[in-house]
Design an enzyme around this catalytic site. Structure first.
Site, PDB file in Angstrom:
ATOM      1  N   GLU A  82     -18.769  25.338  41.189  1.00 20.69           N
ATOM      2  CA  GLU A  82     -19.195  24.045  41.497  1.00 20.69           C
ATOM      3  C   GLU A  82     -17.245  24.305  41.681  1.00 20.69           C
ATOM      4  OE1 GLU A  82     -20.687  20.367  39.522  1.00 20.69           O
ATOM      5  OE2 GLU A  82     -18.303  19.392  40.475  1.00 20.69           O
ATOM      6  N   LYS A 252     -22.205  14.616  31.448  1.00 19.39           N
ATOM      7  CA  LYS A 252     -22.460  16.017  32.355  1.00 19.39           C
ATOM      8  C   LYS A 252     -20.871  16.761  32.410  1.00 19.39           C
ATOM      9  CE  LYS A 252     -22.924  17.997  36.888  1.00 19.39           C
ATOM     10  NZ  LYS A 252     -21.909  18.300  37.893  1.00 19.39           N
ATOM     11  N   ASP A 268     -26.428  30.465  25.649  1.00 16.87           N
ATOM     12  CA  ASP A 268     -28.080  30.154  26.212  1.00 16.87           C
ATOM     13  C   ASP A 268     -27.858  28.748  26.946  1.00 16.87           C
ATOM     14  OD1 ASP A 268     -30.178  29.013  26.383  1.00 16.87           O
ATOM     15  OD2 ASP A 268     -31.450  29.354  24.561  1.00 16.87           O
ATOM     16  N   HIS A 365     -10.760  17.561  45.318  1.00 18.30           N
ATOM     17  CA  HIS A 365     -12.415  18.157  45.836  1.00 18.30           C
ATOM     18  C   HIS A 365     -11.909  18.600  47.249  1.00 18.30           C
ATOM     19  CE1 HIS A 365     -15.900  18.494  43.661  1.00 18.30           C
ATOM     20  NE2 HIS A 365     -15.598  17.837  42.910  1.00 18.30           N
TER      21      HIS A 365
HETATM   22  C1  MEV Z   1     -19.281  16.215  38.664  1.00 20.02           C
HETATM   23  O1  MEV Z   1     -19.574  17.154  38.471  1.00 20.02           O
HETATM   24  C2  MEV Z   1     -18.912  15.782  37.284  1.00 20.02           C
HETATM   25  C3  MEV Z   1     -18.016  14.593  37.136  1.00 20.02           C
HETATM   26  O2  MEV Z   1     -18.947  13.613  37.324  1.00 20.02           O
HETATM   27  C4  MEV Z   1     -18.040  14.422  35.807  1.00 20.02           C
HETATM   28  C5  MEV Z   1     -17.532  12.757  36.001  1.00 20.02           C
HETATM   29  O3  MEV Z   1     -17.729  11.224  36.633  1.00 20.02           O
HETATM   30  O4  MEV Z   1     -17.058  12.296  34.639  1.00 20.02           O
HETATM   31  C6  MEV Z   1     -16.660  13.856  37.884  1.00 20.02           C
END
Ligand code: MEV
Length: 416
Positions: A82, A252, A268, A365
């Site tokens: 990513e 995430k 892992d 981004h």
């Molecule tokens: C994207 O890979 C991760 C984010 O969505 C995390 C977040 O929203 O805190 C930017």
């Protein structure tokens, strides 16, 4: 003294970056060559790692710069597909300097579970009475681990829905521990049946490693991130604290960093993911980090989560890149790796919240995307930033526009 603060690292060529990492981590000629070869997993090694191998699936591996963990300068290898994740971690680490991250990992104690069906009424008490015998039998399976100070240390017994659940707590030292733990729980199963009068069903490690937590803390000074942004990041955190939909994405983002380092070191990452999310759900699914304002008005952050990572066993000592990643990190114990893991997760979370609470995530981004397009259009050195910046300002991040701007810059430079 060596420093992980390397301004302009992102603008350098791959060869220059490798040279810097080589110097930082005292890599050998061979290791440098291995990095530059971009094809590090030989067919015979891959073929022994899993079944039915036909090829490999390479991922880019980048270096997060600027990290200081427990006073030590570290370069962090991250394998991930990513865009922006490595840059975000590096920026967050830069803003946390010179104090950096203070981290601490608990002893590497994993849980092995044994499910007992049809046990007699007082089986739990009986198991506790014969604890020493159980531990001795478990430890007879791994003399090396015991000689290193690890091994089975304790048991816990619980009743749930008519079954008895025995936990064997094993200090696995510098391993992730699945093999050691699974061997032990299988070995003690007959004894457990004898003691409980029941039938042992499953015997397997638990990924909810609540005895192997790691935590990290960081302070972002209000002068560094902007006074108004302290509150903005806290409001962003509060969203995750009250809403599970947001908490999932919040966590995430944390795992973006942690998984990338897990992959780079051959660990892992599914096990770490399972541990992270089940831990987050222990008292109702929650964010793995907390952010608050301290008495000086600075932004204070903390992360706490299970961190079952190893530096021996599994792919960590088989995969050539995993071995190199550990050398670049300069870690000597699994605990140290766990401390870097959580520091990276905390940095990644700050980067995401800071971006989301200020410019939004797309700006960063787009900047990187524009740099990629500029490079693809043939821009070199300083040209990359200039072309990328112009495209972002114009809102036209496209190959044809990159080429036009590049030609224009070069024409102008010739005239000067
Ligand atoms: C994207 O890979 C991760 C984010 O969505 C995390 C977040 O929203 O805190 C930017």
């Amino acid at each position: 003294m060596k420093s992980s603060r390397i301004p302009g690292f992102y603008k350098m060529s791959v060869e220059e970056r490798v040279r810097i990492v080589r110097e930082f981590a005292s890599l050998t000629d061979e290791e440098e060559k291995l990095l530059l070869s971009f094809s590090q997993l030989p067919a015979d090694v891959a073929d022994r790692m899993i079944e039915n191998v036909i090829t490999t699936m390479p991922l880019p591996l980048g270096i997060a710069t600027n990290f200081i963990v427990n006073g030590r300068e570290v370069l962090i290898p991250m394998a991930i597909e990513e865009t922006s994740v490595v840059a975000a971690a590096s920026n967050a680490a830069r803003m946390a300097r010179p104090e950096g991250f203070k981290a601490r990992a608990m002893e590497p104690v994993m849980i092995g579970q044994i499910q007992v069906l049809g046990a007699m009424e007082n089986a739990a008490e009986k198991l506790m009475e014969r604890k020493e015998e159980i531990l001795e039998l478990a430890n007879a399976q791994d003399k090396v681990l015991v000689s290193l100070g690890g091994g089975a240390k304790d048991i816990e017994v619980r009743k749930a829905d008519g079954m008895l659940i025995l936990h064997l707590l094993v200090d696995v030292r510098d391993a992730m521990g699945a093999n050691a733990v699974n061997t032990m729980v299988e070995a003690i199963a007959p004894l457990v049946e004898k003691i409980t009068g029941g039938k042992v069903h499953l015997k397997i490690l638990s990924n909810l490693a609540v005895h192997r937590l790691a935590e990290a803390e960081v302070v972002y000074k209000k002068e560094v991130i902007g006074e108004e942004n302290v509150d903005k990041v806290i409001r962003a955190y509060e969203f995750a604290a009250v809403d599970i939909y947001r908490a999932a994405t919040h966590n995430k983002g944390i795992m973006n960093g942690i998984d990338a380092l897990a992959i780079a070191t051959g660990n892992d990452w599914r096990a770490i993911e399972a541990g992270a999310h089940s831990y987050a759900a222990l008292n109702g699914y929650s964010p793995l980090t907390k952010w608050w304002k301290d008495e000086d008005g600075n932004l204070h952050g903390k992360i706490k989560m299970p961190m079952a990572v190893g530096i021996i066993g599994g792919a960590t000592k088989v995969h050539p890149v995993a071995k190199l990643s550990l050398k670049i990190l300069g870690v000597k114990t699994a605990k140290e790796l766990a401390e870097i893991m959580v520091s990276l997760g905390l940095a990644q979370n700050f980067a995401a919240l800071y971006a989301l609470a200020t410019k939004g995530i797309q700006a960063g981004h787009m900047k990187l995307h524009a740099q990629n397009i500029a490079v693809m259009a043939g821009a070199k050195g300083e040209e990359i930033d200039t072309v990328a910046k112009r495209m972002v300002e114009e809102g036209k991040v496209r190959m044809d526009r990159a080429q036009e701007i590049l030609e224009e810059i070069r024409r102008k430079n010739k005239k000067v």
